[in-house]
Design a protein around this motif. Structure first.
Motif, PDB file in Angstrom:
ATOM      1  N   ALA A   1      10.337  77.875  90.918  1.00  9.44           N
ATOM      2  CA  ALA A   1      10.922  76.900  90.308  1.00  9.44           C
ATOM      3  C   ALA A   1      10.020  76.387  89.133  1.00  9.44           C
ATOM      4  O   ALA A   1       9.238  76.664  88.948  1.00  9.44           O
TER       5      ALA A   1
ATOM      6  N   ALA B   1      18.305  78.922  85.109  1.00  8.94           N
ATOM      7  CA  ALA B   1      18.660  78.874  86.553  1.00  8.94           C
ATOM      8  C   ALA B   1      19.755  80.299  86.790  1.00  8.94           C
ATOM      9  O   ALA B   1      20.144  80.158  87.755  1.00  8.94           O
TER      10      ALA B   1
ATOM     11  N   GLU C   1      14.508  77.337  90.303  1.00  8.94           N
ATOM     12  CA  GLU C   1      15.702  75.877  90.238  1.00  8.94           C
ATOM     13  C   GLU C   1      14.460  75.292  89.250  1.00  8.94           C
ATOM     14  O   GLU C   1      13.418  75.339  89.106  1.00  8.94           O
TER      15      GLU C   1
ATOM     16  N   PHE D   1      12.811  71.485  88.464  1.00 12.54           N
ATOM     17  CA  PHE D   1      12.946  70.438  88.980  1.00 12.54           C
ATOM     18  C   PHE D   1      12.983  69.488  88.016  1.00 12.54           C
ATOM     19  O   PHE D   1      11.678  69.870  87.448  1.00 12.54           O
TER      20      PHE D   1
ATOM     21  N   PRO E   1      21.556  72.517  84.327  1.00  9.10           N
ATOM     22  CA  PRO E   1      21.263  72.825  85.914  1.00  9.10           C
ATOM     23  C   PRO E   1      20.725  71.631  87.020  1.00  9.10           C
ATOM     24  O   PRO E   1      19.275  71.097  86.260  1.00  9.10           O
ATOM     25  N   ASN E   2      20.993  72.113  87.797  1.00  6.23           N
ATOM     26  CA  ASN E   2      20.261  71.337  88.677  1.00  6.23           C
ATOM     27  C   ASN E   2      19.262  69.758  88.824  1.00  6.23           C
ATOM     28  O   ASN E   2      19.439  68.570  88.961  1.00  6.23           O
TER      29      ASN E   2
ATOM     30  N   ASP F   1      21.094  66.828  89.738  1.00  5.16           N
ATOM     31  CA  ASP F   1      20.965  66.073  91.459  1.00  5.16           C
ATOM     32  C   ASP F   1      20.434  65.236  91.534  1.00  5.16           C
ATOM     33  O   ASP F   1      18.418  65.824  91.734  1.00  5.16           O
TER      34      ASP F   1
ATOM     35  N   HIS G   1      16.981  67.404  93.085  1.00  5.66           N
ATOM     36  CA  HIS G   1      16.306  67.311  91.787  1.00  5.66           C
ATOM     37  C   HIS G   1      15.182  66.466  91.493  1.00  5.66           C
ATOM     38  O   HIS G   1      14.448  66.750  89.618  1.00  5.66           O
TER      39      HIS G   1
END
Length: 202
Positions: free
Chosen positions: A29, A83, A88, A90, A113-114, A116, A119
């Motif tokens: 991450a 990504a 991932e 964060f 990316p991520n 959401d 994250h």
């Protein structure tokens, strides 16, 4: 020069991606700040300055609700590259929970990316990001941290004096450009707060 420094930092970070290998079984991450690291809020700062004002909570909320911030130069390409390598992303931010929806909309505009709920880690009870970083470490191996403030990288900079900040930067010199990527922010940050000992009433 600001744009060049941002691009330089993200190019270094991208080069570092090619060298990163997992050391355990946890997924890798990257932890990144948002404001002045991924999203550029300079239009807000300029608007306030033209009115003879500084940061204000109410006008800041109005700005973030519009979800109109552009990306910091180099940030989007870097995050997408990470990504693509299976890392991932964060987003650990000191934006409030009430800003979650608009912030995710803003990130989605650039297909970051991520972007959401899973994250997105906003400020809850403290501006220190250490507890949130520790929560991510429970499930992931943090291979890189990116931020415009030293406290975005590690808690050894939380609420420290100017002398302490200077000293601790030197102790981390080997990690700068490797695990830690710092983005320039000439507008605000703990570099300013430390000058009046974090007494924000001043």
């Amino acid at each position: 020069e600001y744009k060049a420094l941002c691009l330089q930092a993200y190019q270094v970070a991208s080069q570092r991606l090619e060298q990163i290998k997992p050391t355990g079984s946890k997924p890798m991450a990257i932890v990144t700040d948002i404001d002045e690291t991924v999203l550029d809020n300079s239009p807000y700062a300029v608007r306030q300055a033209l009115m003879g004002k500084d940061y204000e909570v109410a006008t800041w909320y109005e700005w973030t609700a519009r979800a109109e911030a552009d990306t910091v130069p180099g940030s989007a390409a870097f995050l997408k590259r990470a990504a693509a390598k299976g890392i991932e992303i964060f987003y650990v931010t000191n934006r409030d929970e009430k800003e979650r929806g608009a912030t995710l909309v803003n990130l989605h505009k650039f297909n970051l990316p991520n972007a959401d709920d899973a994250h997105f880690f906003p400020k809850v009870s403290t501006s220190s990001k250490e507890i949130r970083r520790q929560a991510i470490q429970q499930t992931h191996e943090i291979v890189m941290l990116v931020g415009d403030n030293l406290a975005d990288l590690t808690n050894i900079f939380d609420k420290k004096t100017e002398a302490e900040r200077n000293s601790r930067v030197l102790t981390l010199s080997a990690e700068l450009g490797n695990k830690y990527i710092i983005i320039p922010n000439p507008v605000y940050g703990d570099w300013e707060s430390t000058l009046y000992n974090y007494n924000y009433q001043l």
